[in-house]
Every structure is written in C-alpha cells, then in structure tokens.
Design a protein around this motif. Structure first.
Motif, PDB file in Angstrom:
ATOM      1  N   ASP A  39     -11.646  34.140  13.206  1.00 21.68           N
ATOM      2  CA  ASP A  39     -11.854  33.272  12.046  1.00 21.68           C
ATOM      3  C   ASP A  39     -10.567  33.210  11.227  1.00 21.68           C
ATOM      4  O   ASP A  39      -9.488  33.574  11.715  1.00 21.68           O
ATOM      5  CB  ASP A  39     -13.038  33.773  11.206  1.00 21.68           C
ATOM      6  CG  ASP A  39     -12.845  35.193  10.693  1.00 21.68           C
ATOM      7  OD1 ASP A  39     -11.715  35.727  10.773  1.00 21.68           O
ATOM      8  OD2 ASP A  39     -13.816  35.786  10.185  1.00 21.68           O
ATOM      9  N   GLY A 120     -14.366  28.719  15.816  1.00 20.90           N
ATOM     10  CA  GLY A 120     -15.432  27.835  16.269  1.00 20.90           C
ATOM     11  C   GLY A 120     -14.947  26.406  16.407  1.00 20.90           C
ATOM     12  O   GLY A 120     -15.339  25.684  17.329  1.00 20.90           O
ATOM     13  N   GLY A 121     -14.070  25.983  15.480  1.00 20.28           N
ATOM     14  CA  GLY A 121     -13.469  24.664  15.590  1.00 20.28           C
ATOM     15  C   GLY A 121     -12.608  24.545  16.834  1.00 20.28           C
ATOM     16  O   GLY A 121     -12.617  23.521  17.526  1.00 20.28           O
ATOM     17  N   VAL A 137     -19.874  27.971  20.028  1.00 18.12           N
ATOM     18  CA  VAL A 137     -19.347  27.451  18.764  1.00 18.12           C
ATOM     19  C   VAL A 137     -20.161  28.041  17.622  1.00 18.12           C
ATOM     20  O   VAL A 137     -21.346  27.716  17.462  1.00 18.12           O
ATOM     21  CB  VAL A 137     -19.425  25.914  18.732  1.00 18.12           C
ATOM     22  CG1 VAL A 137     -18.943  25.385  17.388  1.00 18.12           C
ATOM     23  CG2 VAL A 137     -18.616  25.314  19.873  1.00 18.12           C
ATOM     24  N   GLY A 140     -18.351  26.238  13.566  1.00 20.70           N
ATOM     25  CA  GLY A 140     -17.057  25.567  13.715  1.00 20.70           C
ATOM     26  C   GLY A 140     -17.198  24.090  13.403  1.00 20.70           C
ATOM     27  O   GLY A 140     -18.257  23.491  13.620  1.00 20.70           O
TER      28      GLY A 140
END
Length: 244
Positions: A39, A120-121, A137, A140
């Motif tokens: 993250d 997640g993006g 994901v 994200g």
C-alpha cells in the motif's frame, strides 16, 4: 501451518536494484507464485505478514518495495501516475518479481498478483497482458476505461470496504465490467469495513501525513472479521486459478 512457520528472506531484483522479501512455504514444491504489492506505506511489517500468510498457505510469495529509492509522499504521487498510464518503473519492478518467480524450479509457473490500496490499483492494471493467471484487488482504484480495458483480464477477486469514501462505486463497477465480459471473478463489499481493512499496521510505522489523508478520504483501519473472510475468499480463488 502458521505464518510464523514460513521462512522469510531478502533479495534485490534487477534492473533497478529493487529490494524485496520472499516468503517460502515449508515442505516440497513446486508451488504457485504470488507477487505481493504494498500500500502507500511501502515495505512494512504488515507487507511481510501478508507474504508470510500466503506462504503458509502454499504459495511462493515475493513482495517488492517500489518506494525504496524515493521519499514519501512524492513516491505515492508518482506511483499513482504510473497506474493511470499503465507504464513506468513500478511496472518494470513487478515484471522483475514475476520473472524471478517464473524462473524458479520450485515455482509451478502459474503466478498471481495481490495488491492492497495503491497495490490494489496496480493489481487491476496488471490483470491484462502481464503474464498473471489471477489477480486479487483489495480496495484498489478501478480505471475509468475499465469497460474496455478489462475485457481480456485474467480472473479477478476483489474486496472493498462499504465505509470506504475514497472508492465510491468502484466495487459495483468492477463487478459489472467483469460480469459483462464473462471474466471469472468474485467481488465483495464488506459493509462494516473501511479502507485498508486487510492491513494491520504497526502504529509506529504510520507517518503523520497519513492522518491528514484520513481526514480527507475517511477513516481507515484493520477490521478483523472482514479481513478474515476476504483472506478465505482469496485463498479459494487463488487455489482454483493457480493450482489447477
């Protein structure tokens, strides 16, 4: 086997001398591989625990540190721009981690990617034509062109917090797009969870500027019950698509 039983080691990945940690399952391989994406806090105790959790469940896990050579929070902004453009140094670092797994004799060659928040993006962006067999994901961001971009995505499992004000309607949009294109998926919203509900950070590792982000985008934090359910779903999904 518990996460404490899985060995953890450090290595440096070419071509950018990217630090990474590797969590190896106990026993005899080969195992499916998973690239674990952090993250906005980068390499933390929580990231190591995520890798150890996956290794304890029979996945060879590697977690690169995108932020090792940059200062926060500028590295976060640069990473977001790379996600939007779907190219840049971070994508090269992910590919280095994926290739490292693929070259291992103790990896089956089937490899997934899992990301949290910023990661997640990246996991969404990496779900198409990047050599991954499944993507997880976790809260994200879903791109505006998801309807066309994700038409050829690998199977995706997604987990989102119902109290997350930073990703309004993202889960619903992801579900709709994957359903439209017939992509195998499992997307779930946890009504009692906020953003980052699967991350259990050590307080001393959370910088002060994160408190300002909370005021802008709403509260964040670990929600044990939701995280436990999400992990169970991710394991079922990865086993279905990586162990077959």
């Amino acid at each position: 086997m518990s996460p404490d039983d899985a060995p953890l080691s450090d290595l440096t990945l070419p071509p950018h001398d990217t630090p990474a940690v590797v969590a190896t399952p106990t026993g005899d391989g080969p195992w499916p591989g998973v690239v674990v994406l952090h993250d906005i806090l980068g390499m933390t105790t929580d990231l190591r625990q995520q890798a150890l959790w996956l290794a304890s469940e029979g996945f060879l896990a590697i977690a690169p540190d995108f932020f090792a050579h940059e200062r926060q929070p500028w590295c976060v902004l640069r990473a977001v721009r790379q996600i939007l453009r779907r190219r840049g140094r971070a994508f090269e670092e992910v590919e280095a981690a994926r290739a490292w797994l693929a070259a291992r004799s103790d990896c089956t060659g089937r490899i997934g990617v899992i990301g949290f928040c910023l990661g997640g993006g990246f996991a969404v962006a990496l779900a198409v034509d990047r050599g991954f067999d499944a993507a997880s994901v976790n809260y994200g961001m879903v791109p505006k062109d998801a309807e066309t971009f994700l038409a050829a995505a690998c199977p995706i499992v997604g987990s989102f917090g119902g109290l997350d004000r930073s990703l309004l309607s993202s889960a619903e949009r992801l579900e709709e797009v994957l359903t439209t294109h017939g992509i195998p998926h499992d997307v779930k919203i946890y009504p009692e969870a906020t953003h980052a509900f699967m991350n259990d950070h050590v307080p001393e590792e959370v910088p002060r500027w994160m408190l300002k982000a909370d005021r802008l985008f709403g509260p964040t934090g670990h929600h044990a019950a939701s995280a436990q359910d999400a992990r169970a779903r991710i394991l079922r999904f990865f086993r279905a698509h990586l162990e077959g």
